[in-house]
Design a protein around this motif. Structure first.
Motif, PDB file in Angstrom:
ATOM      1  N   LYS A   1     -12.545  28.975  17.742  1.00 31.09           N
ATOM      2  CA  LYS A   1     -11.603  27.958  18.206  1.00 31.09           C
ATOM      3  C   LYS A   1     -11.749  27.650  19.695  1.00 31.09           C
ATOM      4  O   LYS A   1     -11.713  26.497  20.103  1.00 31.09           O
ATOM      5  CB  LYS A   1     -10.169  28.389  17.907  1.00 31.09           C
ATOM      6  CG  LYS A   1      -9.867  28.435  16.424  1.00 31.09           C
ATOM      7  CD  LYS A   1      -8.483  29.000  16.188  1.00 31.09           C
ATOM      8  CE  LYS A   1      -8.062  28.907  14.749  1.00 31.09           C
ATOM      9  NZ  LYS A   1      -7.659  27.585  14.337  1.00 31.09           N
TER      10      LYS A   1
ATOM     11  N   LEU B   1     -14.546  18.358  11.676  1.00 30.47           N
ATOM     12  CA  LEU B   1     -13.303  17.596  11.743  1.00 30.47           C
ATOM     13  C   LEU B   1     -12.536  17.907  13.035  1.00 30.47           C
ATOM     14  O   LEU B   1     -11.932  17.013  13.631  1.00 30.47           O
ATOM     15  CB  LEU B   1     -12.438  17.920  10.516  1.00 30.47           C
ATOM     16  CG  LEU B   1     -11.361  16.945  10.128  1.00 30.47           C
ATOM     17  CD1 LEU B   1     -11.946  15.577   9.851  1.00 30.47           C
ATOM     18  CD2 LEU B   1     -10.631  17.454   8.894  1.00 30.47           C
ATOM     19  N   ALA B   2     -12.577  19.142  13.478  1.00 27.53           N
ATOM     20  CA  ALA B   2     -11.900  19.538  14.722  1.00 27.53           C
ATOM     21  C   ALA B   2     -12.457  18.757  15.909  1.00 27.53           C
ATOM     22  O   ALA B   2     -11.699  18.271  16.754  1.00 27.53           O
ATOM     23  CB  ALA B   2     -12.054  21.043  14.955  1.00 27.53           C
TER      24      ALA B   2
ATOM     25  N   ILE C   1      -7.345  22.899  14.767  1.00 29.00           N
ATOM     26  CA  ILE C   1      -7.997  22.493  13.522  1.00 29.00           C
ATOM     27  C   ILE C   1      -9.201  23.367  13.194  1.00 29.00           C
ATOM     28  O   ILE C   1      -9.468  23.623  12.016  1.00 29.00           O
ATOM     29  CB  ILE C   1      -8.413  21.005  13.603  1.00 29.00           C
ATOM     30  CG1 ILE C   1      -7.170  20.123  13.695  1.00 29.00           C
ATOM     31  CG2 ILE C   1      -9.270  20.605  12.410  1.00 29.00           C
ATOM     32  CD1 ILE C   1      -7.445  18.680  14.063  1.00 29.00           C
ATOM     33  N   ALA C   2      -9.925  23.833  14.193  1.00 28.40           N
ATOM     34  CA  ALA C   2     -11.162  24.591  13.963  1.00 28.40           C
ATOM     35  C   ALA C   2     -10.911  25.805  13.080  1.00 28.40           C
ATOM     36  O   ALA C   2      -9.875  26.470  13.178  1.00 28.40           O
ATOM     37  CB  ALA C   2     -11.770  25.023  15.299  1.00 28.40           C
ATOM     38  N   ALA C   3     -11.878  26.093  12.215  1.00 31.31           N
ATOM     39  CA  ALA C   3     -11.762  27.228  11.299  1.00 31.31           C
ATOM     40  C   ALA C   3     -12.072  28.547  12.010  1.00 31.31           C
ATOM     41  O   ALA C   3     -11.470  29.573  11.700  1.00 31.31           O
ATOM     42  CB  ALA C   3     -12.706  27.042  10.115  1.00 31.31           C
TER      43      ALA C   3
ATOM     44  N   ARG D   1     -14.462  21.763   8.394  1.00 33.94           N
ATOM     45  CA  ARG D   1     -13.255  21.863   9.218  1.00 33.94           C
ATOM     46  C   ARG D   1     -13.591  21.848  10.711  1.00 33.94           C
ATOM     47  O   ARG D   1     -12.895  21.217  11.509  1.00 33.94           O
ATOM     48  CB  ARG D   1     -12.499  23.134   8.847  1.00 33.94           C
ATOM     49  CG  ARG D   1     -11.139  23.197   9.447  1.00 33.94           C
ATOM     50  CD  ARG D   1     -10.306  24.239   8.791  1.00 33.94           C
ATOM     51  NE  ARG D   1      -9.112  24.437   9.595  1.00 33.94           N
ATOM     52  CZ  ARG D   1      -8.178  25.306   9.323  1.00 33.94           C
ATOM     53  NH1 ARG D   1      -8.285  26.066   8.245  1.00 33.94           N
ATOM     54  NH2 ARG D   1      -7.145  25.435  10.094  1.00 33.94           N
ATOM     55  N   ASN D   2     -14.666  22.508  11.099  1.00 33.40           N
ATOM     56  CA  ASN D   2     -15.074  22.520  12.501  1.00 33.40           C
ATOM     57  C   ASN D   2     -15.563  21.143  12.956  1.00 33.40           C
ATOM     58  O   ASN D   2     -15.274  20.727  14.077  1.00 33.40           O
ATOM     59  CB  ASN D   2     -16.144  23.583  12.746  1.00 33.40           C
ATOM     60  CG  ASN D   2     -15.584  24.985  12.654  1.00 33.40           C
ATOM     61  OD1 ASN D   2     -14.380  25.203  12.763  1.00 33.40           O
ATOM     62  ND2 ASN D   2     -16.459  25.949  12.443  1.00 33.40           N
TER      63      ASN D   2
ATOM     64  N   MET E   1     -10.629  24.681   2.706  1.00 31.91           N
ATOM     65  CA  MET E   1     -11.620  23.715   3.150  1.00 31.91           C
ATOM     66  C   MET E   1     -12.817  24.468   3.728  1.00 31.91           C
ATOM     67  O   MET E   1     -12.655  25.496   4.371  1.00 31.91           O
ATOM     68  CB  MET E   1     -11.008  22.785   4.207  1.00 31.91           C
ATOM     69  CG  MET E   1     -11.988  21.785   4.765  1.00 31.91           C
ATOM     70  SD  MET E   1     -11.349  20.704   6.066  1.00 31.91           S
ATOM     71  CE  MET E   1     -10.292  19.632   5.154  1.00 31.91           C
ATOM     72  N   ASN E   2     -13.993  23.927   3.510  1.00 35.88           N
ATOM     73  CA  ASN E   2     -15.226  24.495   4.025  1.00 35.88           C
ATOM     74  C   ASN E   2     -15.131  24.632   5.550  1.00 35.88           C
ATOM     75  O   ASN E   2     -14.771  23.672   6.233  1.00 35.88           O
ATOM     76  CB  ASN E   2     -16.376  23.546   3.639  1.00 35.88           C
ATOM     77  CG  ASN E   2     -17.718  24.038   4.100  1.00 35.88           C
ATOM     78  OD1 ASN E   2     -17.840  24.705   5.125  1.00 35.88           O
ATOM     79  ND2 ASN E   2     -18.738  23.688   3.352  1.00 35.88           N
ATOM     80  N   PRO E   3     -15.432  25.821   6.111  1.00 32.42           N
ATOM     81  CA  PRO E   3     -15.301  26.033   7.556  1.00 32.42           C
ATOM     82  C   PRO E   3     -16.162  25.078   8.399  1.00 32.42           C
ATOM     83  O   PRO E   3     -15.728  24.639   9.463  1.00 32.42           O
ATOM     84  CB  PRO E   3     -15.746  27.479   7.766  1.00 32.42           C
ATOM     85  CG  PRO E   3     -15.680  28.117   6.442  1.00 32.42           C
ATOM     86  CD  PRO E   3     -15.812  27.049   5.415  1.00 32.42           C
TER      87      PRO E   3
END
Length: 135
Positions: free
Chosen positions: A84, A9-10, A79-81, A6-7, A1-3
């Motif tokens: 964190k 989303l986190a 969750i974070a890419a 993903r961030n 997943m694109n970082p």
């Protein structure tokens, strides 16, 4: 997943998950320990009653704020890419801003406002980050 995705989303899932915990504990608290003669859904009535309440009525709100932040920060951390720790702190900061707003809108005893602001948000974000890092 694109970082980046993903961030983002986190932050969203950390905020949402922490908010669910927070709201759930507030609801449980009002059913376990109802405030006599006060409709907790009426913010004006609740604001009038807050300064007169005993210590026991502030246990669940404090737990809701602290555990909501802890869970939200842990979720964001997991969750974070990358970066964190920054995302866990960001959730703590978001919840802190919400806590300041709630303490302003529903002014309670000074001791609760201080304990809530000082202990429930940033320390819990730090702890959530530590717990999530060990999983």
């Amino acid at each position: 997943m694109n970082p980046i995705l993903r961030n983002v989303l986190a932050v969203i899932l950390g905020w949402f998950g922490g908010s669910l915990i927070n709201m759930g504990l507030v609801r449980i608290g009002s059913s376990v320990m109802p405030i006599p003669g006060v409709d907790t859904n009426d913010l004006n009535a609740l604001a009038e009653a807050m300064p007169t309440l005993d210590f026991k009525y502030f246990i669940f709100p404090f737990l809701a704020h602290a555990l909501g932040t802890l869970v939200g920060a842990a979720l964001a951390y997991r969750i974070a890419a990358n970066h964190k720790m920054k995302f866990a702190w960001a959730i703590g900061g978001l919840f802190l801003l919400g806590g300041i707003a709630v303490n302003y809108m529903l002014p309670g005893p000074t001791w609760f406002a201080i304990a809530d602001i000082v202990l429930a948000y940033l320390p819990m974000a730090w702890l959530g980050r530590k717990i999530a890092g060990k999983l």
